[in-house]
Design a protein around this motif. Structure first.
Motif, PDB file in Angstrom:
ATOM      1  N   VAL A 134       0.836  -1.204   0.000  1.00 38.85           N
ATOM      2  CA  VAL A 134       0.000   0.000   0.000  1.00 38.85           C
ATOM      3  C   VAL A 134       0.871   1.255   0.000  1.00 38.85           C
ATOM      4  CG1 VAL A 134      -1.721   1.304   1.310  1.00 38.85           C
ATOM      5  CG2 VAL A 134      -1.964  -1.170   1.065  1.00 38.85           C
ATOM      6  N   MET A 137       2.349   1.775  -3.386  1.00 37.69           N
ATOM      7  CA  MET A 137       1.330   2.300  -4.311  1.00 37.69           C
ATOM      8  C   MET A 137       1.113   3.798  -4.072  1.00 37.69           C
ATOM      9  SD  MET A 137       0.236   0.020  -6.369  1.00 37.69           S
ATOM     10  CE  MET A 137       0.578  -1.700  -6.528  1.00 37.69           C
ATOM     11  N   ILE A 156      -9.448   6.835  -6.863  1.00 44.53           N
ATOM     12  CA  ILE A 156      -9.864   5.805  -5.897  1.00 44.53           C
ATOM     13  C   ILE A 156      -9.954   4.439  -6.575  1.00 44.53           C
ATOM     14  CG2 ILE A 156     -11.751   5.045  -4.394  1.00 44.53           C
ATOM     15  CD1 ILE A 156     -12.269   8.034  -3.817  1.00 44.53           C
ATOM     16  N   VAL A 157     -10.618   4.397  -7.725  1.00 42.64           N
ATOM     17  CA  VAL A 157     -10.782   3.119  -8.432  1.00 42.64           C
ATOM     18  C   VAL A 157      -9.432   2.572  -8.881  1.00 42.64           C
ATOM     19  CG1 VAL A 157     -11.739   2.058 -10.517  1.00 42.64           C
ATOM     20  CG2 VAL A 157     -13.144   3.609  -9.153  1.00 42.64           C
ATOM     21  N   THR A 158      -8.600   3.408  -9.448  1.00 40.96           N
ATOM     22  CA  THR A 158      -7.282   2.967  -9.936  1.00 40.96           C
ATOM     23  C   THR A 158      -6.394   2.520  -8.776  1.00 40.96           C
ATOM     24  OG1 THR A 158      -7.457   4.590 -11.722  1.00 40.96           O
ATOM     25  CG2 THR A 158      -5.303   3.608 -11.363  1.00 40.96           C
ATOM     26  N   PHE A 159      -6.368   3.320  -7.711  1.00 41.63           N
ATOM     27  CA  PHE A 159      -5.537   2.996  -6.546  1.00 41.63           C
ATOM     28  C   PHE A 159      -5.984   1.686  -5.911  1.00 41.63           C
ATOM     29  CE2 PHE A 159      -4.782   3.283  -1.942  1.00 41.63           C
ATOM     30  CZ  PHE A 159      -3.393   3.298  -1.957  1.00 41.63           C
ATOM     31  N   LEU A 160      -7.284   1.575  -5.612  1.00 40.74           N
ATOM     32  CA  LEU A 160      -7.786   0.344  -4.984  1.00 40.74           C
ATOM     33  C   LEU A 160      -7.617  -0.854  -5.913  1.00 40.74           C
ATOM     34  CD1 LEU A 160     -11.015   1.555  -3.151  1.00 40.74           C
ATOM     35  CD2 LEU A 160      -8.810   0.956  -2.166  1.00 40.74           C
ATOM     36  N   GLY A 161      -7.872  -0.658  -7.203  1.00 41.85           N
ATOM     37  CA  GLY A 161      -7.709  -1.755  -8.157  1.00 41.85           C
ATOM     38  C   GLY A 161      -6.285  -2.263  -8.213  1.00 41.85           C
ATOM     39  N   CYS A 163      -3.965  -1.903  -5.857  1.00 38.81           N
ATOM     40  CA  CYS A 163      -3.637  -2.513  -4.561  1.00 38.81           C
ATOM     41  C   CYS A 163      -4.204  -3.929  -4.477  1.00 38.81           C
ATOM     42  CB  CYS A 163      -4.184  -1.670  -3.411  1.00 38.81           C
ATOM     43  SG  CYS A 163      -3.207  -0.206  -3.066  1.00 38.81           S
ATOM     44  N   ILE A 164      -5.477  -4.083  -4.821  1.00 34.53           N
ATOM     45  CA  ILE A 164      -6.111  -5.404  -4.738  1.00 34.53           C
ATOM     46  C   ILE A 164      -5.447  -6.380  -5.704  1.00 34.53           C
ATOM     47  CG2 ILE A 164      -8.263  -6.657  -5.209  1.00 34.53           C
ATOM     48  CD1 ILE A 164      -9.726  -4.168  -4.042  1.00 34.53           C
ATOM     49  N   THR A 166      -2.365  -6.299  -6.890  1.00 36.05           N
ATOM     50  CA  THR A 166      -1.016  -6.621  -6.412  1.00 36.05           C
ATOM     51  C   THR A 166      -1.062  -7.560  -5.215  1.00 36.05           C
ATOM     52  OG1 THR A 166      -0.287  -4.446  -7.164  1.00 36.05           O
ATOM     53  CG2 THR A 166       1.176  -5.612  -5.669  1.00 36.05           C
TER      54      THR A 166
END
Length: 197
Positions: A134, A137, A156-161, A163-164, A166
């Motif tokens: 995290v 990222m 938010i979508v790009t960051f969470l996507g 992270c998940i 990876t």
């Protein structure tokens, strides 16, 4: 139950000898144990080389943003500390594998317990990398120009996507890696132990 009855039951039990394991079974156990030892040595040296190459890359790479370089080197150093803790636990198992006497079933059961414990260490090792992933990222989104300009819901979508993705990749690679290097040999030893009962 009265105390006299307990004493009688205790006296009837024959605990003078622990069950012995035949030499043939000991040889069967030795082969997967040797494979585990070999894989443990290789994994240790692969990890050392990998960390040295990562640090060397970031130390020698000319980065335009000095703070980014410091953050990454700090994160990698923290990852090395976490990894060294787990390798210390790993080394304890390695030492036990070289000193265990396989003459009794009880020693094999203890070895099986150590394998289960180290499998949990392995899993927790990968889980311990969640904060590092995290943080890395966050650094990417803060310092890489193409990612830095993303904002709002898209961020938010790009960051969470990322992270998940990876973290799932890390989980599946870790699971596959453990099964490939150790799982099949641990299963062989567990099967031999189960047949001795």
């Amino acid at each position: 139950m009265e105390l006299d009855q307990l004493k009688n039951i205790w006296d009837k039990e024959d605990v003078s000898e622990t069950p012995k394991i035949s030499l043939e079974k000991q040889k069967e156990i030795h082969l997967p144990l040797e494979k585990i030892r070999k894989n443990m040595r290789q994994e240790f040296w692969w990890t050392v080389v990998m960390f040295l190459l990562i640090i060397l890359f970031f130390v020698l790479k000319d980065m335009h943003i000095f703070r980014f370089k410091v953050y990454v080197i700090t994160l990698v150093s923290a990852q090395m500390l976490v990894t060294s803790f787990y390798f210390f636990k790993f080394f304890n198992l390695y030492q036990n594998l070289t000193t265990v006497d396989f003459n009794t079933v009880e020693n094999l059961r203890d070895l099986s317990y150590q394998f289960k414990l180290n499998e949990q260490y392995y899993l927790s090792f990968y889980i311990s990398f969640v904060p590092f992933v995290v943080a890395e990222m966050l650094l990417m989104f803060e310092f890489i120009p193409n990612l830095k300009n993303i904002g709002g819901a898209e961020f938010i979508v790009t960051f969470l996507g990322l992270c998940i993705f990876t973290l799932l990749l890390l989980y599946f690679i870790g699971t596959w890696w453990f099964k490939r290097l150790y799982g099949k040999y641990i299963s062989q030893i567990t099967q031999i132990t189960a047949n001795l009962k």
